[in-house]
Design a protein around this motif. Structure first.
Motif, PDB file in Angstrom:
ATOM      1  N   PRO A 154       0.833  -1.205   0.000  1.00 53.00           N
ATOM      2  CA  PRO A 154       0.000   0.000   0.000  1.00 53.00           C
ATOM      3  C   PRO A 154       0.870   1.258   0.000  1.00 53.00           C
ATOM      4  O   PRO A 154       1.973   1.280   0.561  1.00 53.00           O
ATOM      5  N   ALA A 155       0.367   2.305  -0.633  1.00 53.55           N
ATOM      6  CA  ALA A 155       1.132   3.546  -0.737  1.00 53.55           C
ATOM      7  C   ALA A 155       1.531   4.075   0.630  1.00 53.55           C
ATOM      8  O   ALA A 155       2.623   4.643   0.795  1.00 53.55           O
ATOM      9  N   SER A 156       0.685   3.888   1.636  1.00 48.31           N
ATOM     10  CA  SER A 156       0.999   4.385   2.973  1.00 48.31           C
ATOM     11  C   SER A 156       2.239   3.730   3.550  1.00 48.31           C
ATOM     12  O   SER A 156       2.930   4.309   4.400  1.00 48.31           O
TER      13      SER A 156
ATOM     14  N   GLU B 152      11.336  -1.942  -0.029  1.00 51.16           N
ATOM     15  CA  GLU B 152      10.015  -1.901   0.587  1.00 51.16           C
ATOM     16  C   GLU B 152       8.833  -1.932  -0.369  1.00 51.16           C
ATOM     17  O   GLU B 152       7.701  -2.143   0.061  1.00 51.16           O
ATOM     18  N   TRP B 153       9.046  -1.679  -1.645  1.00 49.22           N
ATOM     19  CA  TRP B 153       7.893  -1.505  -2.520  1.00 49.22           C
ATOM     20  C   TRP B 153       7.154  -2.787  -2.840  1.00 49.22           C
ATOM     21  O   TRP B 153       5.930  -2.824  -2.847  1.00 49.22           O
ATOM     22  N   ILE B 154       7.863  -3.865  -3.130  1.00 49.16           N
ATOM     23  CA  ILE B 154       7.198  -5.103  -3.551  1.00 49.16           C
ATOM     24  C   ILE B 154       6.599  -5.821  -2.340  1.00 49.16           C
ATOM     25  O   ILE B 154       7.285  -6.049  -1.341  1.00 49.16           O
ATOM     26  N   ASP B 155       5.337  -6.186  -2.440  1.00 42.74           N
ATOM     27  CA  ASP B 155       4.688  -6.958  -1.374  1.00 42.74           C
ATOM     28  C   ASP B 155       4.984  -8.435  -1.627  1.00 42.74           C
ATOM     29  O   ASP B 155       4.162  -9.184  -2.167  1.00 42.74           O
ATOM     30  N   VAL B 156       6.186  -8.834  -1.235  1.00 44.69           N
ATOM     31  CA  VAL B 156       6.650 -10.193  -1.506  1.00 44.69           C
ATOM     32  C   VAL B 156       5.734 -11.221  -0.860  1.00 44.69           C
ATOM     33  O   VAL B 156       5.384 -12.241  -1.467  1.00 44.69           O
ATOM     34  N   GLY B 157       5.328 -10.957   0.377  1.00 48.21           N
ATOM     35  CA  GLY B 157       4.461 -11.908   1.075  1.00 48.21           C
ATOM     36  C   GLY B 157       3.161 -12.141   0.334  1.00 48.21           C
ATOM     37  O   GLY B 157       2.726 -13.285   0.170  1.00 48.21           O
ATOM     38  N   ALA B 158       2.546 -11.069  -0.133  1.00 47.97           N
ATOM     39  CA  ALA B 158       1.277 -11.204  -0.856  1.00 47.97           C
ATOM     40  C   ALA B 158       1.473 -11.892  -2.201  1.00 47.97           C
ATOM     41  O   ALA B 158       0.651 -12.726  -2.602  1.00 47.97           O
ATOM     42  N   LEU B 159       2.556 -11.558  -2.902  1.00 45.26           N
ATOM     43  CA  LEU B 159       2.797 -12.153  -4.217  1.00 45.26           C
ATOM     44  C   LEU B 159       3.048 -13.649  -4.094  1.00 45.26           C
ATOM     45  O   LEU B 159       2.549 -14.448  -4.907  1.00 45.26           O
TER      46      LEU B 159
ATOM     47  N   HIS C 119       8.588   7.061   3.621  1.00 46.63           N
ATOM     48  CA  HIS C 119       9.742   7.956   3.683  1.00 46.63           C
ATOM     49  C   HIS C 119       9.771   8.931   2.502  1.00 46.63           C
ATOM     50  O   HIS C 119      10.811   9.494   2.177  1.00 46.63           O
ATOM     51  N   GLY C 120       8.636   9.116   1.852  1.00 47.85           N
ATOM     52  CA  GLY C 120       8.545  10.042   0.741  1.00 47.85           C
ATOM     53  C   GLY C 120       8.420   9.322  -0.588  1.00 47.85           C
ATOM     54  O   GLY C 120       8.582   8.107  -0.686  1.00 47.85           O
TER      55      GLY C 120
ATOM     56  N   PRO D  61      15.177   6.037  -2.727  1.00 46.69           N
ATOM     57  CA  PRO D  61      15.666   4.882  -3.502  1.00 46.69           C
ATOM     58  C   PRO D  61      15.809   3.619  -2.669  1.00 46.69           C
ATOM     59  O   PRO D  61      15.622   2.515  -3.186  1.00 46.69           O
ATOM     60  N   ASP D  62      16.144   3.754  -1.385  1.00 46.13           N
ATOM     61  CA  ASP D  62      16.260   2.563  -0.540  1.00 46.13           C
ATOM     62  C   ASP D  62      14.905   1.901  -0.345  1.00 46.13           C
ATOM     63  O   ASP D  62      14.794   0.664  -0.371  1.00 46.13           O
ATOM     64  N   ALA D  63      13.873   2.708  -0.163  1.00 40.02           N
ATOM     65  CA  ALA D  63      12.530   2.146  -0.031  1.00 40.02           C
ATOM     66  C   ALA D  63      12.102   1.480  -1.331  1.00 40.02           C
ATOM     67  O   ALA D  63      11.480   0.414  -1.316  1.00 40.02           O
TER      68      ALA D  63
END
Length: 210
Positions: free
Chosen positions: A70-72, A88-95, A77-78, A82-84
């Motif tokens: 989710p975007a939230s 952090e972007w891919i929802d590995v657990g859900a995928l 962190h904005g 780039p670190d996020a």
């Protein structure tokens, strides 16, 4: 290492043959096509659908971008961290839970084609799809190797750092440190099962490691 120039058509045929030759296991064969957005990994994944169908292998097309957190969470962190982006972007657990592990040998035999709209971050409300025998899941994404995705075969569309910088629009320049970290930490050209150099998209080069 041997680098062999091939045509785009030969590239598709070779990857399709590698996939089609894999034995039909209890679960689906899960293939990840990874690359910088300018390499258009989604296009290669799309082009694999028809030759695999002809070879008698049903396919499911899934995109990492439809399984972002989710975007939230990913933008905590904005919008330009780039670190996020890398961590952090891919929802590995859900995928894994909804697609990759779900169609694996110990899975339920059904998958969710998409989870969230990457723009609105709202649920796509997609229905589950039953996985037919011999299914090949064709997953495309960027910064996707080394994330713990439950896949069987990985393809990386490789670019030199200078090409990445040149092809990245000025508005996306903030992403460059993420790709530099990815290359240094994940080393996709060493870890992917198949590596194709695409600095010139019209003249891809098949990389064979000794």
């Amino acid at each position: 290492m041997r680098v062999e120039p091939v045509s785009p058509e030969v590239l598709v045929a070779r990857v399709a043959a590698l996939v089609a030759e894999r034995p039909r296991a209890d679960g689906a064969l899960r293939v990840l096509v990874d690359g910088h957005p300018s390499t258009h990994p989604e296009t290669l994944a799309d082009l694999l659908v028809e030759p695999l169908r002809v070879a008698g292998r049903p396919t499911a097309r899934v995109s990492v971008r439809d399984f972002l957190r989710p975007a939230s969470v990913r933008l905590e962190h904005g919008h330009e961290d780039p670190d996020a982006l890398l961590d952090e972007w891919i929802d590995v657990g859900a995928l894994n839970r909804e697609v990759l592990s779900a169609v694996g040998p110990a899975g339920e035999g059904r998958y969710l084609p998409s989870l969230r709209d990457p723009v609105t971050s709202r649920s796509t409300r997609a229905d589950y799809v039953e996985a037919p025998p011999g299914l090949v899941v064709l997953l495309d994404g960027s910064l996707s190797l080394g994330r713990g995705l439950d896949v069987d075969l990985t393809v990386h569309l490789a670019l030199q750092d200078a090409t990445v910088a040149r092809r990245t629009p000025p508005a996306d320049a903030w992403t460059l440190p993420a790709y530099a970290r990815y290359r240094g930490e994940v080393a996709p050209e060493r870890t992917a099962d198949v590596v194709v150099r695409v600095d010139d998209a019209r003249r891809p080069a098949w990389v064979t490691r000794a």
